[in-house]
Design a protein around this motif. Structure first.
Motif, PDB file in Angstrom:
ATOM      1  N   ASP A  61       0.823  -1.215   0.000  1.00  0.00           N
ATOM      2  CA  ASP A  61       0.000   0.000   0.000  1.00  0.00           C
ATOM      3  C   ASP A  61       0.857   1.264   0.000  1.00  0.00           C
ATOM      4  O   ASP A  61       2.065   1.223   0.233  1.00  0.00           O
ATOM      5  CB  ASP A  61      -1.008  -0.017   1.158  1.00  0.00           C
ATOM      6  CG  ASP A  61      -0.382   0.159   2.537  1.00  0.00           C
ATOM      7  OD1 ASP A  61       0.562   0.968   2.685  1.00  0.00           O
ATOM      8  OD2 ASP A  61      -0.857  -0.503   3.483  1.00  0.00           O
ATOM      9  N   GLY A  62       0.198   2.366  -0.263  1.00  0.00           N
ATOM     10  CA  GLY A  62       0.896   3.644  -0.379  1.00  0.00           C
ATOM     11  C   GLY A  62       1.523   4.129   0.913  1.00  0.00           C
ATOM     12  O   GLY A  62       2.549   4.809   0.892  1.00  0.00           O
ATOM     13  N   LEU A  63       0.932   3.786   2.056  1.00  0.00           N
ATOM     14  CA  LEU A  63       1.486   4.239   3.328  1.00  0.00           C
ATOM     15  C   LEU A  63       2.824   3.577   3.622  1.00  0.00           C
ATOM     16  O   LEU A  63       3.780   4.239   4.028  1.00  0.00           O
ATOM     17  CB  LEU A  63       0.491   3.975   4.462  1.00  0.00           C
ATOM     18  CG  LEU A  63      -0.799   4.802   4.373  1.00  0.00           C
ATOM     19  CD1 LEU A  63      -1.823   4.309   5.379  1.00  0.00           C
ATOM     20  CD2 LEU A  63      -0.512   6.281   4.563  1.00  0.00           C
ATOM     21  N   LYS A  64       2.901   2.267   3.405  1.00  0.00           N
ATOM     22  CA  LYS A  64       4.173   1.569   3.634  1.00  0.00           C
ATOM     23  C   LYS A  64       5.217   2.019   2.622  1.00  0.00           C
ATOM     24  O   LYS A  64       6.378   2.240   2.968  1.00  0.00           O
ATOM     25  CB  LYS A  64       3.973   0.054   3.553  1.00  0.00           C
ATOM     26  CG  LYS A  64       3.203  -0.495   4.735  1.00  0.00           C
ATOM     27  CD  LYS A  64       2.992  -1.987   4.605  1.00  0.00           C
ATOM     28  CE  LYS A  64       2.141  -2.498   5.754  1.00  0.00           C
ATOM     29  NZ  LYS A  64       1.774  -3.913   5.553  1.00  0.00           N
ATOM     30  N   ALA A  65       4.815   2.153   1.372  1.00  0.00           N
ATOM     31  CA  ALA A  65       5.751   2.617   0.342  1.00  0.00           C
ATOM     32  C   ALA A  65       6.222   4.033   0.664  1.00  0.00           C
ATOM     33  O   ALA A  65       7.407   4.353   0.548  1.00  0.00           O
ATOM     34  CB  ALA A  65       5.092   2.581  -1.032  1.00  0.00           C
ATOM     35  N   GLY A  66       5.297   4.873   1.091  1.00  0.00           N
ATOM     36  CA  GLY A  66       5.644   6.254   1.437  1.00  0.00           C
ATOM     37  C   GLY A  66       6.617   6.336   2.592  1.00  0.00           C
ATOM     38  O   GLY A  66       7.536   7.157   2.595  1.00  0.00           O
ATOM     39  N   LYS A  67       6.432   5.470   3.573  1.00  0.00           N
ATOM     40  CA  LYS A  67       7.358   5.442   4.705  1.00  0.00           C
ATOM     41  C   LYS A  67       8.766   5.121   4.225  1.00  0.00           C
ATOM     42  O   LYS A  67       9.729   5.789   4.604  1.00  0.00           O
ATOM     43  CB  LYS A  67       6.895   4.410   5.733  1.00  0.00           C
ATOM     44  CG  LYS A  67       7.742   4.397   6.968  1.00  0.00           C
ATOM     45  CD  LYS A  67       7.185   3.458   8.024  1.00  0.00           C
ATOM     46  CE  LYS A  67       8.057   3.538   9.268  1.00  0.00           C
ATOM     47  NZ  LYS A  67       7.655   2.629  10.301  1.00  0.00           N
ATOM     48  N   LYS A  68       8.898   4.135   3.349  1.00  0.00           N
ATOM     49  CA  LYS A  68      10.210   3.754   2.802  1.00  0.00           C
ATOM     50  C   LYS A  68      10.791   4.905   1.971  1.00  0.00           C
ATOM     51  O   LYS A  68      11.971   5.236   2.085  1.00  0.00           O
ATOM     52  CB  LYS A  68      10.053   2.490   1.954  1.00  0.00           C
ATOM     53  CG  LYS A  68      11.294   2.068   1.201  1.00  0.00           C
ATOM     54  CD  LYS A  68      12.334   1.473   2.106  1.00  0.00           C
ATOM     55  CE  LYS A  68      13.488   0.891   1.306  1.00  0.00           C
ATOM     56  NZ  LYS A  68      14.671   0.704   2.109  1.00  0.00           N
ATOM     57  N   ILE A  69       9.969   5.503   1.145  1.00  0.00           N
ATOM     58  CA  ILE A  69      10.411   6.608   0.283  1.00  0.00           C
ATOM     59  C   ILE A  69      10.934   7.775   1.115  1.00  0.00           C
ATOM     60  O   ILE A  69      12.000   8.327   0.837  1.00  0.00           O
ATOM     61  CB  ILE A  69       9.267   7.052  -0.657  1.00  0.00           C
ATOM     62  CG1 ILE A  69       9.022   5.975  -1.721  1.00  0.00           C
ATOM     63  CG2 ILE A  69       9.561   8.412  -1.292  1.00  0.00           C
ATOM     64  CD1 ILE A  69       7.717   6.135  -2.480  1.00  0.00           C
ATOM     65  N   MET A  70      10.216   8.125   2.171  1.00  0.00           N
ATOM     66  CA  MET A  70      10.635   9.264   2.986  1.00  0.00           C
ATOM     67  C   MET A  70      11.841   8.918   3.859  1.00  0.00           C
ATOM     68  O   MET A  70      12.747   9.735   4.012  1.00  0.00           O
ATOM     69  CB  MET A  70       9.466   9.772   3.844  1.00  0.00           C
ATOM     70  CG  MET A  70       8.312  10.339   3.010  1.00  0.00           C
ATOM     71  SD  MET A  70       8.791  11.552   1.747  1.00  0.00           S
ATOM     72  CE  MET A  70       9.263  12.933   2.772  1.00  0.00           C
ATOM     73  N   GLU A  71      11.882   7.704   4.418  1.00  0.00           N
ATOM     74  CA  GLU A  71      13.030   7.309   5.248  1.00  0.00           C
ATOM     75  C   GLU A  71      14.323   7.285   4.441  1.00  0.00           C
ATOM     76  O   GLU A  71      15.378   7.641   4.946  1.00  0.00           O
ATOM     77  CB  GLU A  71      12.794   5.923   5.866  1.00  0.00           C
ATOM     78  CG  GLU A  71      11.857   5.935   7.046  1.00  0.00           C
ATOM     79  CD  GLU A  71      11.591   4.545   7.608  1.00  0.00           C
ATOM     80  OE1 GLU A  71      12.060   3.529   7.040  1.00  0.00           O
ATOM     81  OE2 GLU A  71      10.886   4.480   8.635  1.00  0.00           O
ATOM     82  N   SER A  77       8.597  15.014  -1.173  1.00  0.00           N
ATOM     83  CA  SER A  77       7.425  14.855  -0.320  1.00  0.00           C
ATOM     84  C   SER A  77       6.367  14.023  -1.044  1.00  0.00           C
ATOM     85  O   SER A  77       6.518  13.684  -2.220  1.00  0.00           O
ATOM     86  CB  SER A  77       6.851  16.209   0.110  1.00  0.00           C
ATOM     87  OG  SER A  77       6.495  16.973  -1.015  1.00  0.00           O
ATOM     88  N   ILE A  78       5.307  13.741  -0.304  1.00  0.00           N
ATOM     89  CA  ILE A  78       4.238  12.887  -0.820  1.00  0.00           C
ATOM     90  C   ILE A  78       2.894  13.554  -0.599  1.00  0.00           C
ATOM     91  O   ILE A  78       2.644  14.131   0.463  1.00  0.00           O
ATOM     92  CB  ILE A  78       4.234  11.515  -0.102  1.00  0.00           C
ATOM     93  CG1 ILE A  78       5.542  10.779  -0.355  1.00  0.00           C
ATOM     94  CG2 ILE A  78       3.048  10.668  -0.551  1.00  0.00           C
ATOM     95  CD1 ILE A  78       5.696   9.507   0.453  1.00  0.00           C
ATOM     96  N   ILE A  79       2.053  13.436  -1.614  1.00  0.00           N
ATOM     97  CA  ILE A  79       0.639  13.790  -1.481  1.00  0.00           C
ATOM     98  C   ILE A  79      -0.121  12.488  -1.657  1.00  0.00           C
ATOM     99  O   ILE A  79       0.068  11.782  -2.655  1.00  0.00           O
ATOM    100  CB  ILE A  79       0.202  14.812  -2.545  1.00  0.00           C
ATOM    101  CG1 ILE A  79       0.922  16.147  -2.331  1.00  0.00           C
ATOM    102  CG2 ILE A  79      -1.321  14.996  -2.517  1.00  0.00           C
ATOM    103  CD1 ILE A  79       0.696  17.151  -3.439  1.00  0.00           C
ATOM    104  N   TYR A  80      -0.960  12.164  -0.682  1.00  0.00           N
ATOM    105  CA  TYR A  80      -1.733  10.926  -0.765  1.00  0.00           C
ATOM    106  C   TYR A  80      -3.109  11.174  -1.349  1.00  0.00           C
ATOM    107  O   TYR A  80      -3.712  12.223  -1.142  1.00  0.00           O
ATOM    108  CB  TYR A  80      -1.882  10.293   0.622  1.00  0.00           C
ATOM    109  CG  TYR A  80      -0.666   9.533   1.046  1.00  0.00           C
ATOM    110  CD1 TYR A  80      -0.287   8.366   0.385  1.00  0.00           C
ATOM    111  CD2 TYR A  80       0.112   9.967   2.102  1.00  0.00           C
ATOM    112  CE1 TYR A  80       0.837   7.667   0.770  1.00  0.00           C
ATOM    113  CE2 TYR A  80       1.237   9.266   2.496  1.00  0.00           C
ATOM    114  CZ  TYR A  80       1.591   8.120   1.818  1.00  0.00           C
ATOM    115  OH  TYR A  80       2.702   7.415   2.196  1.00  0.00           O
ATOM    116  N   ALA A  98       3.531  13.040   4.891  1.00  0.00           N
ATOM    117  CA  ALA A  98       2.793  13.572   3.739  1.00  0.00           C
ATOM    118  C   ALA A  98       2.529  15.060   3.910  1.00  0.00           C
ATOM    119  O   ALA A  98       2.327  15.544   5.018  1.00  0.00           O
ATOM    120  CB  ALA A  98       1.465  12.830   3.583  1.00  0.00           C
ATOM    121  N   VAL A  99       2.555  15.773   2.793  1.00  0.00           N
ATOM    122  CA  VAL A  99       2.253  17.198   2.831  1.00  0.00           C
ATOM    123  C   VAL A  99       0.838  17.485   2.360  1.00  0.00           C
ATOM    124  O   VAL A  99       0.396  18.619   2.376  1.00  0.00           O
ATOM    125  CB  VAL A  99       3.257  18.026   1.982  1.00  0.00           C
ATOM    126  CG1 VAL A  99       4.647  17.946   2.579  1.00  0.00           C
ATOM    127  CG2 VAL A  99       3.248  17.578   0.537  1.00  0.00           C
TER     128      VAL A  99
END
Length: 189
Positions: A61-71, A77-80, A98-99
Motif C-alpha cells: 500500500d501507499g502508506l508503507k511505500a511512502g514510509k520507505k520513500i521518505m526514510e 514529499s508525498i501527497i496521498y 505527507a504534505v
C-alpha cells in the motif's frame, strides 16, 4: 516549471487523468506506478520532487511505500490520494510525512493547489536542511580549532589568545583555512 513528479495509483485511468492535469500545468511526470513496489522503484530511479500516491493499492500500500520513500530520502514529499477520508489513514499519512491528502474524485484546482503547497514545503525543508548541514560543519570546524588551540597552548606554553593568533597567522601565511591548519595540528603521527 521543471518540478519532477511521480504518479502512483492502481487505476490506470486515474494515473492518466493526473498526468494530463500535471503536464497541462507545466509539471514533468517522470514516473508512474500501480503499486507501492513500483512507487519505490520509480523514486529510486528518478528522485522526484513530489510523489502523488494512492493509499490503498495491491501488493504494497501507499502508506508503507511512502514510509520507505521518505526514510530513504527518495523524494521531496508525498501527497496521498484516497477514495476514503478515513481518520486512521490521514493520521498515518501525517506521521509518514505527507504534505497533503486528497479524497477522490479529485478536483483539478485542489490537486494543483496541494501540489504547489507540497513543492513550497520541499523548498523550505531543503533550505532548513542545508542550513543545519552548514551549522554542523561550522561546529565541527570550531571543535577542531579549539583542540588545535589547546595543543598549541600546551606544546608552546601559549595563552589562549596567543594560540588563536598563531593559528590565524598560519592560516594566512599558508593560504589555508583555519580548520585545515587545525586538522593538521590535531592529526596523530
Amino acid at each position: 516549471m521543471s518540478e519532477r513528479i511521480v504518479v502512483v495509483d492502481d487505476e490506470p485511468i486515474t494515473r492518466m487523468d493526473i498526468r494530463d492535469i500535471l503536464e497541462h500545468a507545466g509539471y514533468q511526470v517522470v514516473g508512474e506506478g500501480g503499486d507501492g513496489f513500483e512507487a519505490i522503484d520509480a523514486c529510486q530511479k528518478q528522485k522526484p520532487d513530489l510523489v502523488i500516491m494512492d493509499i490503498r493499492m495491491p501488493l504494497l500500500d501507499g502508506l508503507k511505500a511512502g514510509k520507505k520513500i521518505m526514510e530513504d530520502h527518495l523524494a521531496g514529499s508525498i501527497i496521498y490520494l484516497s477514495a476514503y477520508s478515513d481518520l486512521e489513514d490521514t493520521e498515518t499519512a501525517g506521521r509518514v510525512g505527507a504534505v497533503g491528502y486528497l479524497v477522490k474524485p479529485l478536483s483539478e484546482r485542489s490537486l494543483l493547489t496541494t501540489i504547489q503547497f507540497g513543492l513550497a514545503h520541499n523548498k523550505k525543508t531543503r533550505e532548513l536542511s542545508n542550513e543545519v548541514d552548514d551549522l554542523s560543519t561550522k561546529l565541527e570546524e570550531r571543535k577542531v580549532i579549539e583542540r588545535a588551540k589547546g595543543i598549541l597552548m600546551e606544546e608552546n606554553s601559549l595563552s589562549e589568545s596567543a594560540a588563536y593568533k598563531m593559528l590565524r597567522n598560519l592560516s594566512m601565511s599558508k593560504r589555508q583555512s583555519m580548520s585545515a591548519i587545525a586538522e593538521l595540528i590535531v592529526m596523530d603521527a
